[in-house]
Design a protein around this motif. Structure first.
Motif, PDB file in Angstrom:
ATOM      1  N   LEU A 176       0.853  -1.195   0.000  1.00  0.00           N
ATOM      2  CA  LEU A 176       0.000   0.000   0.000  1.00  0.00           C
ATOM      3  C   LEU A 176       0.884   1.238   0.000  1.00  0.00           C
ATOM      4  N   TYR A 177       0.440   2.242  -0.727  1.00  0.00           N
ATOM      5  CA  TYR A 177       1.131   3.536  -0.774  1.00  0.00           C
ATOM      6  C   TYR A 177       0.240   4.515  -0.028  1.00  0.00           C
ATOM      7  N   ILE A 178       0.765   5.113   1.023  1.00  0.00           N
ATOM      8  CA  ILE A 178      -0.020   5.996   1.885  1.00  0.00           C
ATOM      9  C   ILE A 178       0.439   7.431   1.670  1.00  0.00           C
ATOM     10  N   ARG A 179      -0.536   8.331   1.484  1.00  0.00           N
ATOM     11  CA  ARG A 179      -0.230   9.764   1.345  1.00  0.00           C
ATOM     12  C   ARG A 179      -0.984  10.546   2.395  1.00  0.00           C
ATOM     13  N   ASN A 180      -0.568  11.807   2.582  1.00  0.00           N
ATOM     14  CA  ASN A 180      -1.214  12.741   3.501  1.00  0.00           C
ATOM     15  C   ASN A 180      -1.026  12.340   4.967  1.00  0.00           C
ATOM     16  N   LEU A 181       0.110  11.722   5.254  1.00  0.00           N
ATOM     17  CA  LEU A 181       0.430  11.374   6.644  1.00  0.00           C
ATOM     18  C   LEU A 181       0.958  12.599   7.376  1.00  0.00           C
ATOM     19  N   PRO A 182       0.752  12.668   8.700  1.00  0.00           N
ATOM     20  CA  PRO A 182       1.414  13.740   9.465  1.00  0.00           C
ATOM     21  C   PRO A 182       2.931  13.557   9.323  1.00  0.00           C
ATOM     22  N   TYR A 183       3.658  14.659   9.146  1.00  0.00           N
ATOM     23  CA  TYR A 183       5.114  14.569   8.942  1.00  0.00           C
ATOM     24  C   TYR A 183       5.828  13.915  10.116  1.00  0.00           C
ATOM     25  N   LYS A 184       5.278  14.057  11.322  1.00  0.00           N
ATOM     26  CA  LYS A 184       5.986  13.558  12.509  1.00  0.00           C
ATOM     27  C   LYS A 184       5.611  12.121  12.875  1.00  0.00           C
ATOM     28  N   ALA A 221      -7.164  -3.447   4.775  1.00  0.00           N
ATOM     29  CA  ALA A 221      -6.604  -2.202   5.296  1.00  0.00           C
ATOM     30  C   ALA A 221      -6.923  -1.040   4.355  1.00  0.00           C
ATOM     31  N   CYS A 222      -6.747  -1.270   3.058  1.00  0.00           N
ATOM     32  CA  CYS A 222      -7.011  -0.222   2.070  1.00  0.00           C
ATOM     33  C   CYS A 222      -8.485   0.199   2.130  1.00  0.00           C
ATOM     34  N   ASP A 223      -9.378  -0.793   2.195  1.00  0.00           N
ATOM     35  CA  ASP A 223     -10.811  -0.503   2.242  1.00  0.00           C
ATOM     36  C   ASP A 223     -11.192   0.282   3.495  1.00  0.00           C
ATOM     37  N   HIS A 224     -10.546  -0.016   4.631  1.00  0.00           N
ATOM     38  CA  HIS A 224     -10.947   0.595   5.900  1.00  0.00           C
ATOM     39  C   HIS A 224     -10.188   1.863   6.272  1.00  0.00           C
ATOM     40  N   LEU A 225      -8.965   2.025   5.766  1.00  0.00           N
ATOM     41  CA  LEU A 225      -8.139   3.151   6.225  1.00  0.00           C
ATOM     42  C   LEU A 225      -8.127   4.346   5.269  1.00  0.00           C
ATOM     43  N   LEU A 227      -3.583   3.969  -1.210  1.00  0.00           N
ATOM     44  CA  LEU A 227      -3.654   3.472  -2.584  1.00  0.00           C
ATOM     45  C   LEU A 227      -2.874   2.172  -2.689  1.00  0.00           C
ATOM     46  N   TYR A 228      -3.208   1.385  -3.691  1.00  0.00           N
ATOM     47  CA  TYR A 228      -2.375   0.207  -3.968  1.00  0.00           C
ATOM     48  C   TYR A 228      -1.158   0.699  -4.735  1.00  0.00           C
TER      49      TYR A 228
END
Length: 124
Positions: free
Chosen positions: A20-28, A72-76, A89-90
């Motif tokens: 999974l590729y995750i975006r928009n995470l908090p920087y810290k 995880a993708c469906d729920h997060l 995203l996948y």
């Protein structure tokens, strides 16, 4: 009568991936916090959190099992972490990213042709 299918026979959409590729995470955000969030959905092989200016706020999460990744993708997607909504995203291999670049370039060229009145199909 439809028989119950075993999990191994379930057809998954082609884009579903263990990564999974995750975006928009908090920087810290820390790797430990990532494990807390994503580990609820199954065994994780690896998490890589972006740490350069270009990759901050992004991460890759690699699950052991493709069904856990899908769950995880469906729920997060849209999950709120420190007032930021996660984009999950996948992961698509580089080919997918290159394809987008090619399409963008083609679009730019077409715009330029239109702007300057150049028509490739022009009859001589």
């Amino acid at each position: 009568m439809a028989m119950m299918q075993r999990r191994t026979n379930v057809r998954l959409p082609p884009e579903v991936n263990r990564i999974l590729y995750i975006r928009n995470l908090p920087y810290k955000i820390t790797a430990e916090e990532m494990y807390d969030i994503f580990g609820k959905y199954g065994a994780i092989r690896q998490i890589r959190v972006g740490n350069t200016p270009e990759t901050r706020g992004t991460a890759f999460v690699v699950y052991e099992d493709i069904f856990d990744a899908k769950n995880a993708c469906d729920h997060l997607s849209g999950f709120n972490v420190c007032n930021r909504y996660l984009v999950v995203l996948y992961y698509q291999s580089n080919k997918a990213f290159k394809r987008i670049d090619i399409d963008k370039k083609k679009e730019e060229i077409d715009k330029m042709k239109t702007k300057y009145g150049i028509n490739a199909e022009e009859k001589k």
